[in-house]
Design a protein around this motif. Structure first.
Motif, PDB file in Angstrom:
ATOM      1  N   LYS A   1      13.653  36.122  -7.412  1.00  0.00           N
ATOM      2  CA  LYS A   1      12.270  35.918  -6.960  1.00  0.00           C
ATOM      3  C   LYS A   1      11.323  36.013  -8.156  1.00  0.00           C
ATOM      4  CE  LYS A   1      11.044  38.331  -3.316  1.00  0.00           C
ATOM      5  NZ  LYS A   1      10.595  39.454  -2.452  1.00  0.00           N
TER       6      LYS A   1
ATOM      7  N   THR B   1       9.604  36.294   0.725  1.00  0.00           N
ATOM      8  CA  THR B   1       8.592  36.252  -0.348  1.00  0.00           C
ATOM      9  C   THR B   1       7.595  37.404  -0.195  1.00  0.00           C
ATOM     10  OG1 THR B   1       6.951  34.867   0.785  1.00  0.00           O
ATOM     11  CG2 THR B   1       8.680  33.721  -0.459  1.00  0.00           C
TER      12      THR B   1
ATOM     13  N   THR C   1       4.380  33.868  -5.132  1.00  0.00           N
ATOM     14  CA  THR C   1       5.769  34.321  -5.088  1.00  0.00           C
ATOM     15  C   THR C   1       6.634  33.098  -4.819  1.00  0.00           C
ATOM     16  OG1 THR C   1       5.030  36.386  -4.086  1.00  0.00           O
ATOM     17  CG2 THR C   1       7.393  35.940  -4.021  1.00  0.00           C
TER      18      THR C   1
ATOM     19  N   GLN D   1       7.228  36.324  -9.361  1.00  0.00           N
ATOM     20  CA  GLN D   1       5.888  36.622  -8.873  1.00  0.00           C
ATOM     21  C   GLN D   1       4.911  36.613 -10.042  1.00  0.00           C
ATOM     22  OE1 GLN D   1       5.309  40.420  -6.632  1.00  0.00           O
ATOM     23  NE2 GLN D   1       5.117  38.996  -4.934  1.00  0.00           N
TER      24      GLN D   1
END
Lengths: 153, 248
Positions: free
Chosen positions: A97, B245, A117, A99
């Motif tokens: 992920k 997310t 994100t 960000q």
């Protein structure tokens, strides 16, 4: 709104990583991020937009038809350093992920800041695309990011 | 062995009897005994889910993520027009008018409802507030969240929007919503486990047709629902990706 906003327009040639470029009209005017909304988009593995929610359409200033099938880099603001996007792609390519804070370019040349994100979408073990969700950033994070990105351009 | 149905503990208490009526309807459709197991605690319910005790769950979006990705459950349907949205509210007489007016040291009344808590924290980010400079009072219901706020035991409250709207008019009039999420694609789902495999297709058909069935209509009404829509696998995956997310 940033203290640097002048609402003045300027023409900037934006060059993308794939060798294409476009002349964009840039207006130093911030559009505030709407409270409570999430901007959601999905792309295929090459970064081509396959889904855009209503908040994305409203904030980007493009129609859904203009967004679908277009590379996500259409939102890239020239004030964003290339190294930030390299970090994004390097991170998601490892299946992780990412960000970060991003200054996005609207169709009308104005801009909006987001906390973004991005995650890879894995189906049956295969990468089928990416989901990006953007939310409202704090003013202090915007100020920090503006200062940092100015040193990286 | 009877199948076990359960409901995410965040369902509105006014619809408690509706889930018992739904359970009776369900047994008739499946021709099998179904036991309705209700929980006060999200964590206790999750323990029983992981222990394989539950077969059909009306799950909140956060738990649906675990059920589908970790435990092989399948989402059958979602309730129509029932997106899960979050409201941050303060007392009506509070001077603050927007989230950015809230300051470090804030005391937040919240519940263990994972989606609402996560979204509440995301909406506080624009004020530079996070778990390091906010304290929490975790309560069992949105009525208690409102009570903590009005008794000045908390400065702000996180509410499921539907829970906020079900509070009495008098209580709501003493509060001021600062922000309400508008996500629209995150919602509860009815999720079926491996022991439901043989029933999945039939049950999905019956659920979707409930709103046209004279015996199904009052059942829906008792649960406060308009009807069920089929969730395709990719719609489920999309919702779970979106939740991923939002979770750190």
């Amino acid at each position: 709104m940033s203290e640097q906003d002048t609402a003045a327009a300027r023409e900037v040639l934006i060059k993308y990583f794939d060798g294409t470029e476009r002349l964009a009209s840039i207006v130093d005017q911030e559009v505030p991020y709407p409270d409570g909304k999430l901007i959601v988009s999905r792309t295929d593995p090459q970064g081509i937009i396959t889904h855009a929610n209503r908040a994305f359409i409203e904030m980007s200033g493009y129609t859904r038809e203009e967004l679908i099938g277009t590379n996500h880099y259409i939102l890239r603001h020239p004030d964003m350093p290339a190294v930030a996007f390299k970090d994004l792609w390097d991170t998601v390519a490892q299946g992780k992920k990412w960000q970060g804070y991003v200054k996005n370019l609207r169709k009308d040349g104005a801009y909006y800041w987001v906390k973004a994100t991005v995650i890879p979408n894995i189906r049956n073990g295969q990468l089928v695309g990416y989901t990006s969700v953007r939310r409202k950033p704090s003013r202090s994070k915007i100020n920090e990011s503006e200062a940092l990105y100015a040193t990286l351009r | 062995m009877a199948l076990n149905l359960s409901v995410s503990p965040d369902f509105p208490p006014t619809h408690l009897s509706g889930w018992f009526i739904f359970n009776t309807w369900l047994q008739r459709q499946l021709g099998e005994g179904v036991h309705l197991e209700l929980y006060d605690s999200f964590e206790q319910q999750r323990e029983d889910i992981r222990a394989g005790k539950l077969d059909l769950i009306y799950a909140n979006p956060y738990d649906a993520s675990m059920l589908v990705r970790e435990l092989g459950f399948k989402v059958l349907v979602r309730p129509r027009n029932r997106a899960d949205e979050t409201v941050i509210a303060v007392r009506a007489d509070d001077e603050v008018t927007c989230v950015e007016d809230l300051a470090p040291g804030l005391k937040v009344a919240t519940t263990a409802d994972p989606d609402v808590h996560i979204m509440g924290m995301i909406m506080l980010e624009s004020a530079d507030l996070d778990a390091t400079n906010v304290s929490f009072k975790e309560l069992d219901s949105y009525v208690l969240v409102a009570k903590a706020l009005l008794n000045r035991d908390a400065d702000a409250g996180f509410f499921l929007k539907a829970g906020f709207e079900e509070l009495s008019e008098l209580v709501r009039s003493k509060m001021k919503p600062l922000v309400s999420s508008q996500i629209s694609v995150v919602h509860h789902t009815l999720v079926a486990g491996p022991r439901m495999q043989a029933h999945m297709d039939t049950l999905t058909d019956r659920l979707v047709n409930m709103e046209h069935d004279p015996k199904g209509i009052p059942v829906l009404k008792s649960m406060g629902l308009d009807g069920w829509d089929v969730m395709e696998e990719e719609q489920t995956e999309f919702m779970i990706d979106l939740i991923d997310t939002l979770v750190d």
